[in-house]
Design a protein around this motif. Sequence first.
Motif, PDB file in Angstrom:
ATOM      1  N   LEU A 250      67.868 -21.561  68.462  1.00 50.77           N
ATOM      2  CA  LEU A 250      69.044 -21.488  67.608  1.00 50.77           C
ATOM      3  C   LEU A 250      70.318 -21.653  68.428  1.00 50.77           C
ATOM      4  O   LEU A 250      71.291 -22.265  67.967  1.00 50.77           O
ATOM      5  N   TRP A 251      70.323 -21.113  69.660  1.00 54.76           N
ATOM      6  CA  TRP A 251      71.499 -21.227  70.520  1.00 54.76           C
ATOM      7  C   TRP A 251      71.815 -22.686  70.831  1.00 54.76           C
ATOM      8  O   TRP A 251      72.971 -23.092  70.855  1.00 54.76           O
ATOM      9  N   HIS A 252      70.761 -23.454  71.093  1.00 53.11           N
ATOM     10  CA  HIS A 252      70.953 -24.885  71.346  1.00 53.11           C
ATOM     11  C   HIS A 252      71.531 -25.568  70.108  1.00 53.11           C
ATOM     12  O   HIS A 252      72.411 -26.428  70.223  1.00 53.11           O
ATOM     13  N   THR A 253      71.039 -25.192  68.950  1.00 50.64           N
ATOM     14  CA  THR A 253      71.541 -25.783  67.707  1.00 50.64           C
ATOM     15  C   THR A 253      73.023 -25.450  67.521  1.00 50.64           C
ATOM     16  O   THR A 253      73.824 -26.313  67.151  1.00 50.64           O
ATOM     17  N   LEU A 254      73.386 -24.198  67.789  1.00 47.12           N
ATOM     18  CA  LEU A 254      74.784 -23.792  67.656  1.00 47.12           C
ATOM     19  C   LEU A 254      75.680 -24.529  68.650  1.00 47.12           C
ATOM     20  O   LEU A 254      76.880 -24.738  68.390  1.00 47.12           O
ATOM     21  N   SER A 255      75.114 -24.935  69.785  1.00 45.07           N
ATOM     22  CA  SER A 255      75.923 -25.621  70.801  1.00 45.07           C
ATOM     23  C   SER A 255      76.406 -26.992  70.338  1.00 45.07           C
ATOM     24  O   SER A 255      77.285 -27.584  70.984  1.00 45.07           O
ATOM     25  N   ILE A 256      75.851 -27.482  69.232  1.00 45.68           N
ATOM     26  CA  ILE A 256      76.296 -28.768  68.684  1.00 45.68           C
ATOM     27  C   ILE A 256      77.781 -28.711  68.337  1.00 45.68           C
ATOM     28  O   ILE A 256      78.522 -29.677  68.553  1.00 45.68           O
ATOM     29  N   VAL A 257      78.212 -27.563  67.807  1.00 48.48           N
ATOM     30  CA  VAL A 257      79.604 -27.444  67.345  1.00 48.48           C
ATOM     31  C   VAL A 257      80.602 -27.657  68.487  1.00 48.48           C
ATOM     32  O   VAL A 257      81.467 -28.539  68.408  1.00 48.48           O
ATOM     33  N   PRO A 258      80.535 -26.879  69.591  1.00 41.81           N
ATOM     34  CA  PRO A 258      81.498 -27.124  70.671  1.00 41.81           C
ATOM     35  C   PRO A 258      81.326 -28.492  71.320  1.00 41.81           C
ATOM     36  O   PRO A 258      82.307 -29.083  71.802  1.00 41.81           O
ATOM     37  N   PHE A 259      80.098 -29.004  71.313  1.00 43.94           N
ATOM     38  CA  PHE A 259      79.875 -30.325  71.901  1.00 43.94           C
ATOM     39  C   PHE A 259      80.638 -31.393  71.122  1.00 43.94           C
ATOM     40  O   PHE A 259      81.341 -32.227  71.716  1.00 43.94           O
ATOM     41  N   VAL A 260      80.528 -31.365  69.811  1.00 44.00           N
ATOM     42  CA  VAL A 260      81.227 -32.341  68.976  1.00 44.00           C
ATOM     43  C   VAL A 260      82.736 -32.151  69.078  1.00 44.00           C
ATOM     44  O   VAL A 260      83.497 -33.130  69.174  1.00 44.00           O
ATOM     45  N   VAL A 261      83.184 -30.892  69.091  1.00 50.20           N
ATOM     46  CA  VAL A 261      84.622 -30.622  69.214  1.00 50.20           C
ATOM     47  C   VAL A 261      85.148 -31.159  70.549  1.00 50.20           C
ATOM     48  O   VAL A 261      86.245 -31.742  70.614  1.00 50.20           O
ATOM     49  N   PHE A 262      84.361 -31.005  71.611  1.00 50.36           N
ATOM     50  CA  PHE A 262      84.762 -31.527  72.917  1.00 50.36           C
ATOM     51  C   PHE A 262      84.953 -33.043  72.865  1.00 50.36           C
ATOM     52  O   PHE A 262      85.960 -33.571  73.340  1.00 50.36           O
ATOM     53  N   VAL A 263      83.987 -33.749  72.288  1.00 53.42           N
ATOM     54  CA  VAL A 263      84.072 -35.211  72.208  1.00 53.42           C
ATOM     55  C   VAL A 263      85.274 -35.642  71.369  1.00 53.42           C
ATOM     56  O   VAL A 263      86.021 -36.557  71.735  1.00 53.42           O
ATOM     57  N   LEU A 264      85.481 -34.954  70.237  1.00 49.54           N
ATOM     58  CA  LEU A 264      86.613 -35.293  69.374  1.00 49.54           C
ATOM     59  C   LEU A 264      87.944 -35.018  70.079  1.00 49.54           C
ATOM     60  O   LEU A 264      88.888 -35.819  69.979  1.00 49.54           O
ATOM     61  N   ARG A 265      88.035 -33.890  70.758  1.00 49.37           N
ATOM     62  CA  ARG A 265      89.274 -33.546  71.457  1.00 49.37           C
ATOM     63  C   ARG A 265      89.571 -34.556  72.557  1.00 49.37           C
ATOM     64  O   ARG A 265      90.715 -34.989  72.734  1.00 49.37           O
ATOM     65  N   TYR A 266      88.540 -34.938  73.318  1.00 50.37           N
ATOM     66  CA  TYR A 266      88.756 -35.892  74.399  1.00 50.37           C
ATOM     67  C   TYR A 266      89.241 -37.232  73.849  1.00 50.37           C
ATOM     68  O   TYR A 266      90.170 -37.845  74.404  1.00 50.37           O
ATOM     69  N   ASN A 267      88.650 -37.681  72.765  1.00 53.61           N
ATOM     70  CA  ASN A 267      89.081 -38.940  72.160  1.00 53.61           C
ATOM     71  C   ASN A 267      90.525 -38.858  71.659  1.00 53.61           C
ATOM     72  O   ASN A 267      91.286 -39.833  71.757  1.00 53.61           O
ATOM     73  N   LEU A 268      90.902 -37.704  71.122  1.00 55.69           N
ATOM     74  CA  LEU A 268      92.282 -37.520  70.667  1.00 55.69           C
ATOM     75  C   LEU A 268      93.251 -37.633  71.840  1.00 55.69           C
ATOM     76  O   LEU A 268      94.302 -38.289  71.727  1.00 55.69           O
ATOM     77  N   LEU A 269      92.905 -37.023  72.959  1.00 54.54           N
ATOM     78  CA  LEU A 269      93.780 -37.070  74.131  1.00 54.54           C
ATOM     79  C   LEU A 269      93.911 -38.491  74.668  1.00 54.54           C
ATOM     80  O   LEU A 269      95.001 -38.914  75.071  1.00 54.54           O
ATOM     81  N   VAL A 270      92.816 -39.225  74.664  1.00 57.64           N
ATOM     82  CA  VAL A 270      92.874 -40.617  75.120  1.00 57.64           C
ATOM     83  C   VAL A 270      93.762 -41.437  74.195  1.00 57.64           C
ATOM     84  O   VAL A 270      94.562 -42.260  74.647  1.00 57.64           O
ATOM     85  N   ASP A 271      93.638 -41.204  72.883  1.00 63.41           N
ATOM     86  CA  ASP A 271      94.499 -41.910  71.933  1.00 63.41           C
ATOM     87  C   ASP A 271      95.971 -41.597  72.156  1.00 63.41           C
ATOM     88  O   ASP A 271      96.848 -42.415  71.865  1.00 63.41           O
ATOM     89  N   ARG A 272      96.243 -40.409  72.677  1.00 63.55           N
ATOM     90  CA  ARG A 272      97.629 -40.031  72.986  1.00 63.55           C
ATOM     91  C   ARG A 272      98.091 -40.607  74.325  1.00 63.55           C
ATOM     92  O   ARG A 272      99.244 -40.453  74.697  1.00 63.55           O
ATOM     93  N   GLY A 273      97.153 -41.229  75.048  1.00 64.19           N
ATOM     94  CA  GLY A 273      97.514 -41.871  76.305  1.00 64.19           C
ATOM     95  C   GLY A 273      97.487 -40.978  77.512  1.00 64.19           C
ATOM     96  O   GLY A 273      98.130 -41.283  78.525  1.00 64.19           O
ATOM     97  N   VAL A 274      96.731 -39.863  77.459  1.00 60.24           N
ATOM     98  CA  VAL A 274      96.726 -38.933  78.588  1.00 60.24           C
ATOM     99  C   VAL A 274      95.374 -38.900  79.302  1.00 60.24           C
ATOM    100  O   VAL A 274      95.081 -37.949  80.022  1.00 60.24           O
ATOM    101  N   GLY A 275      94.558 -39.932  79.159  1.00 65.69           N
ATOM    102  CA  GLY A 275      93.240 -39.928  79.786  1.00 65.69           C
ATOM    103  C   GLY A 275      93.173 -40.643  81.112  1.00 65.69           C
ATOM    104  O   GLY A 275      92.097 -40.866  81.656  1.00 65.69           O
ATOM    105  N   GLU A 276      94.354 -41.006  81.674  1.00 66.96           N
ATOM    106  CA  GLU A 276      94.359 -41.767  82.927  1.00 66.96           C
ATOM    107  C   GLU A 276      93.786 -40.956  84.082  1.00 66.96           C
ATOM    108  O   GLU A 276      93.229 -41.510  85.023  1.00 66.96           O
ATOM    109  N   GLU A 277      93.933 -39.628  84.030  1.00 66.99           N
ATOM    110  CA  GLU A 277      93.388 -38.742  85.053  1.00 66.99           C
ATOM    111  C   GLU A 277      92.487 -37.716  84.373  1.00 66.99           C
ATOM    112  O   GLU A 277      92.934 -36.631  83.985  1.00 66.99           O
ATOM    113  N   PRO A 278      91.182 -38.020  84.202  1.00 62.54           N
ATOM    114  CA  PRO A 278      90.271 -37.113  83.476  1.00 62.54           C
ATOM    115  C   PRO A 278      90.221 -35.711  84.056  1.00 62.54           C
ATOM    116  O   PRO A 278      90.087 -34.730  83.311  1.00 62.54           O
ATOM    117  N   GLU A 279      90.326 -35.599  85.387  1.00 60.73           N
ATOM    118  CA  GLU A 279      90.256 -34.267  85.991  1.00 60.73           C
ATOM    119  C   GLU A 279      91.453 -33.405  85.590  1.00 60.73           C
ATOM    120  O   GLU A 279      91.338 -32.184  85.491  1.00 60.73           O
TER     121      GLU A 279
END
Length: 305
Positions: A250-279
Amino acid sequence: MVTERAPEPLSGMQERARGTGLAGALVRACRPRQWLKNLLVFAAPGAAGALDEPRALLVCVGLFALFCLAASGTYLLNDVHDAPADRAHERKRHRPVASGALPVPVAVTAGTLLGALAPLASLALGDLRVTGLIAGYVVLTLAYTRHLRDIVLCDLVVVAGCHVLRAVAGGVAVGVPLTSWFVLVLSLGALLVVVGKREAELRAAGSATPVRRTLGGYTRSYLTQTRTMASGAMIVTYFLWALEPGGTTLWHTLSIVPFVVFVLRYNLLVDRGVGEEPEEIALRDRPIQLTLVTLVALVAAGIHL
């Protein structure tokens, strides 16, 4: 004989950089912030639940240090190669080699020593496969600096491949099997980060001629589509692993939520033009940090509880 150009006046930032001394310039040129990428060596042992074993943890810490040495060596040699182009870049012109704070002979000597020391020191781990992976990382990175980064698409594959090599080395060093799910999610994630970086660089260049040669071979729409494809495939692959019957909790299943949020957040930041330095995103963006901590905690709970 090459005639040396007269040094240009230093900006305030460059004066302060020189004021910190040669040692400070050398440390900055080693790019400690980018050592964050080397934490990937903990990924496979962590996913396998092996990090609670003292030996495995010690091996990973040693491997992390070796990749930091190797990466810093290649960064120094890369900066020497890129110094002329970096001087024309608004941000990169402040790098120690480009600004003159770090003399080229010192950078070349230190870079060569660090790049050679990492695979040699890895022999202490007693696994020639790990030595081969570190040596392969150094060779691949240097080949990228000299030629491969000027080839459209090849530059994306090589940088993503360097991220994967780090994670594979961690699994090999500790002796944990690398599942197909792990390799797929990792590879797609590496591609997502690299494509996002290129897209942010292209956005930053605007209508000006890009400093990076391969950027002229890409379009924003192509990079956006590739980023979207990598994101979607990465999410689907993670879903299939987290929902695999009998293989996860069940813990692995619940981890889907933060995983998807992470991907969505990263894409939002790239769209804003701040992904030039990922670190920098990982070090400064609080939502990204929160989702990563939550993701790691839920996966760890699924492994150990």
